[in-house]
Design a protein around this motif. Structure first.
Motif, PDB file in Angstrom:
ATOM      1  N   UNK A 186       0.835  -1.203   0.000  1.00 53.23           N
ATOM      2  CA  UNK A 186       0.000   0.000   0.000  1.00 53.23           C
ATOM      3  C   UNK A 186       0.874   1.259   0.000  1.00 53.23           C
ATOM      4  N   UNK A 187       1.912   1.248   0.794  1.00 53.73           N
ATOM      5  CA  UNK A 187       2.817   2.391   0.902  1.00 53.73           C
ATOM      6  C   UNK A 187       3.553   2.646  -0.419  1.00 53.73           C
ATOM      7  N   UNK A 188       4.019   1.578  -1.059  1.00 50.34           N
ATOM      8  CA  UNK A 188       4.702   1.723  -2.357  1.00 50.34           C
ATOM      9  C   UNK A 188       3.779   2.384  -3.391  1.00 50.34           C
ATOM     10  N   UNK A 189       2.533   1.929  -3.428  1.00 53.12           N
ATOM     11  CA  UNK A 189       1.572   2.513  -4.369  1.00 53.12           C
ATOM     12  C   UNK A 189       1.337   3.980  -4.014  1.00 53.12           C
ATOM     13  N   UNK A 190       1.139   4.266  -2.754  1.00 54.07           N
ATOM     14  CA  UNK A 190       0.875   5.641  -2.312  1.00 54.07           C
ATOM     15  C   UNK A 190       2.011   6.590  -2.685  1.00 54.07           C
ATOM     16  N   UNK A 191       3.241   6.126  -2.550  1.00 56.84           N
ATOM     17  CA  UNK A 191       4.394   6.972  -2.860  1.00 56.84           C
ATOM     18  C   UNK A 191       4.575   7.211  -4.357  1.00 56.84           C
ATOM     19  N   UNK A 192       4.059   6.306  -5.182  1.00 52.71           N
ATOM     20  CA  UNK A 192       4.278   6.413  -6.631  1.00 52.71           C
ATOM     21  C   UNK A 192       3.043   6.778  -7.435  1.00 52.71           C
ATOM     22  N   UNK A 193       1.922   7.008  -6.781  1.00 56.16           N
ATOM     23  CA  UNK A 193       0.660   7.234  -7.494  1.00 56.16           C
ATOM     24  C   UNK A 193       0.651   8.533  -8.296  1.00 56.16           C
ATOM     25  N   UNK A 194       1.463   9.502  -7.909  1.00 58.76           N
ATOM     26  CA  UNK A 194       1.467  10.774  -8.649  1.00 58.76           C
ATOM     27  C   UNK A 194       2.100  10.625 -10.035  1.00 58.76           C
ATOM     28  N   UNK A 195       2.931   9.594 -10.221  1.00 54.07           N
ATOM     29  CA  UNK A 195       3.518   9.300 -11.530  1.00 54.07           C
ATOM     30  C   UNK A 195       3.344   7.807 -11.822  1.00 54.07           C
ATOM     31  N   UNK A 196       2.117   7.410 -12.111  1.00 54.19           N
ATOM     32  CA  UNK A 196       1.843   5.976 -12.250  1.00 54.19           C
ATOM     33  C   UNK A 196       2.464   5.369 -13.516  1.00 54.19           C
ATOM     34  N   UNK A 197       2.770   4.092 -13.419  1.00 55.74           N
ATOM     35  CA  UNK A 197       3.200   3.312 -14.583  1.00 55.74           C
ATOM     36  C   UNK A 197       2.160   2.213 -14.785  1.00 55.74           C
ATOM     37  N   UNK A 198       2.198   1.548 -15.924  1.00 55.87           N
ATOM     38  CA  UNK A 198       1.231   0.480 -16.185  1.00 55.87           C
ATOM     39  C   UNK A 198       1.397  -0.693 -15.214  1.00 55.87           C
ATOM     40  N   UNK A 199       2.525  -0.758 -14.537  1.00 56.65           N
ATOM     41  CA  UNK A 199       2.755  -1.858 -13.597  1.00 56.65           C
ATOM     42  C   UNK A 199       2.633  -1.433 -12.129  1.00 56.65           C
ATOM     43  N   UNK A 200       2.166  -0.223 -11.866  1.00 57.39           N
ATOM     44  CA  UNK A 200       2.162   0.292 -10.490  1.00 57.39           C
ATOM     45  C   UNK A 200       1.253  -0.480  -9.531  1.00 57.39           C
ATOM     46  N   UNK A 201       0.273  -1.206 -10.057  1.00 62.65           N
ATOM     47  CA  UNK A 201      -0.630  -1.974  -9.197  1.00 62.65           C
ATOM     48  C   UNK A 201      -0.331  -3.470  -9.237  1.00 62.65           C
ATOM     49  N   UNK A 202       0.719  -3.869  -9.948  1.00 65.41           N
ATOM     50  CA  UNK A 202       0.991  -5.294 -10.156  1.00 65.41           C
ATOM     51  C   UNK A 202       1.146  -6.082  -8.863  1.00 65.41           C
ATOM     52  N   UNK A 203       1.905  -5.551  -7.894  1.00 66.12           N
ATOM     53  CA  UNK A 203       2.105  -6.292  -6.641  1.00 66.12           C
ATOM     54  C   UNK A 203       0.776  -6.478  -5.902  1.00 66.12           C
ATOM     55  N   UNK A 204      -0.009  -5.429  -5.833  1.00 62.15           N
ATOM     56  CA  UNK A 204      -1.314  -5.520  -5.167  1.00 62.15           C
ATOM     57  C   UNK A 204      -2.231  -6.469  -5.932  1.00 62.15           C
ATOM     58  N   UNK A 205      -2.191  -6.397  -7.247  1.00 60.86           N
ATOM     59  CA  UNK A 205      -3.040  -7.279  -8.042  1.00 60.86           C
ATOM     60  C   UNK A 205      -2.643  -8.745  -7.834  1.00 60.86           C
ATOM     61  N   UNK A 206      -1.341  -9.005  -7.765  1.00 64.51           N
ATOM     62  CA  UNK A 206      -0.877 -10.377  -7.499  1.00 64.51           C
ATOM     63  C   UNK A 206      -1.367 -10.867  -6.132  1.00 64.51           C
ATOM     64  N   UNK A 207      -1.293 -10.007  -5.128  1.00 67.86           N
ATOM     65  CA  UNK A 207      -1.775 -10.385  -3.792  1.00 67.86           C
ATOM     66  C   UNK A 207      -3.267 -10.719  -3.801  1.00 67.86           C
ATOM     67  N   UNK A 208      -4.038  -9.882  -4.457  1.00 71.81           N
ATOM     68  CA  UNK A 208      -5.488 -10.094  -4.510  1.00 71.81           C
ATOM     69  C   UNK A 208      -5.825 -11.332  -5.332  1.00 71.81           C
ATOM     70  N   UNK A 209      -5.111 -11.525  -6.439  1.00 76.24           N
ATOM     71  CA  UNK A 209      -5.318 -12.728  -7.255  1.00 76.24           C
ATOM     72  C   UNK A 209      -5.036 -13.973  -6.417  1.00 76.24           C
ATOM     73  N   UNK A 210      -3.930 -13.947  -5.685  1.00 78.04           N
ATOM     74  CA  UNK A 210      -3.558 -15.076  -4.843  1.00 78.04           C
ATOM     75  C   UNK A 210      -4.628 -15.337  -3.778  1.00 78.04           C
ATOM     76  N   UNK A 211      -5.130 -14.282  -3.181  1.00 76.63           N
ATOM     77  CA  UNK A 211      -6.196 -14.406  -2.191  1.00 76.63           C
ATOM     78  C   UNK A 211      -7.433 -15.057  -2.815  1.00 76.63           C
ATOM     79  N   UNK A 212      -7.817 -14.598  -4.004  1.00 77.43           N
ATOM     80  CA  UNK A 212      -8.984 -15.181  -4.668  1.00 77.43           C
ATOM     81  C   UNK A 212      -8.719 -16.650  -5.022  1.00 77.43           C
ATOM     82  N   UNK A 213      -7.526 -16.945  -5.542  1.00 78.02           N
ATOM     83  CA  UNK A 213      -7.209 -18.303  -5.984  1.00 78.02           C
ATOM     84  C   UNK A 213      -7.153 -19.295  -4.822  1.00 78.02           C
ATOM     85  N   UNK A 214      -6.593 -18.853  -3.704  1.00 75.44           N
ATOM     86  CA  UNK A 214      -6.383 -19.775  -2.583  1.00 75.44           C
ATOM     87  C   UNK A 214      -7.546 -19.811  -1.605  1.00 75.44           C
TER      88      UNK A 214
END
Length: 152
Positions: free
Chosen positions: A93-121
């Protein structure tokens, strides 16, 4: 008696027998709708909503649209007390918050992986045992029967 799976992507992209994974489920319109209904019943539909928002975000071509979409995802799902706040660790959450002012297409990848893993498991195995899934299986069986009946 174990429940038979109800859909799989065929070469033609049609729904067929069984979701081997969350990927198959999320790629199928009826499967996604049933999974979302199930997640709503568990008060966790924000997970699939976030995952879908990230998938849409990754397709963004315009940098202006990317900033706007990133801000929307952040305000809807990431920031403290967001209306659909997802459950992710402080570091992510902190990483996203610090980089949200200059987002990249991969800025949510870590969070998305966590949520995907939560849904899958967590959510996906429960979904496969749910009434929503059993209803989906029946709907798919009925649709497949009608497809092969002459003059129907």
């Amino acid at each position: 008696m174990p429940v038979k799976c109800c859909f799989r992507r065929s070469n033609a992209g049609e729904a067929m027998a069984c979701p081997e994974s969350v990927d198959t489920l999320l790629a199928n319109k009826d499967g996604l709708a049933a999974f979302r209904t199930f997640l709503k019943s568990e008060f966790s539909e924000e997970n699939v909503d976030f995952w879908l928002a990230c998938e849409d975000f990754k397709k963004t071509k315009s940098s202006a649209k990317m900033v706007a979409k990133a801000q929307k995802i952040y305000s809807d799902f990431i920031q403290a007390d967001a209306p659909k706040e997802i459950n992710i660790d402080f570091h992510t959450k902190n990483d996203i918050s610090q980089n949200i002012s200059e987002p990249t297409l991969s800025c949510f990848d870590d969070a998305q992986r966590l949520i995907y893993s939560l849904m899958a498991k967590d959510s996906f195995p429960r979904f496969l045992r749910s009434e929503a899934y059993k209803d989906l299986v029946q709907k798919q069986k009925n649709r497949n029967k009608k497809r092969w009946l002459p003059f129907s």
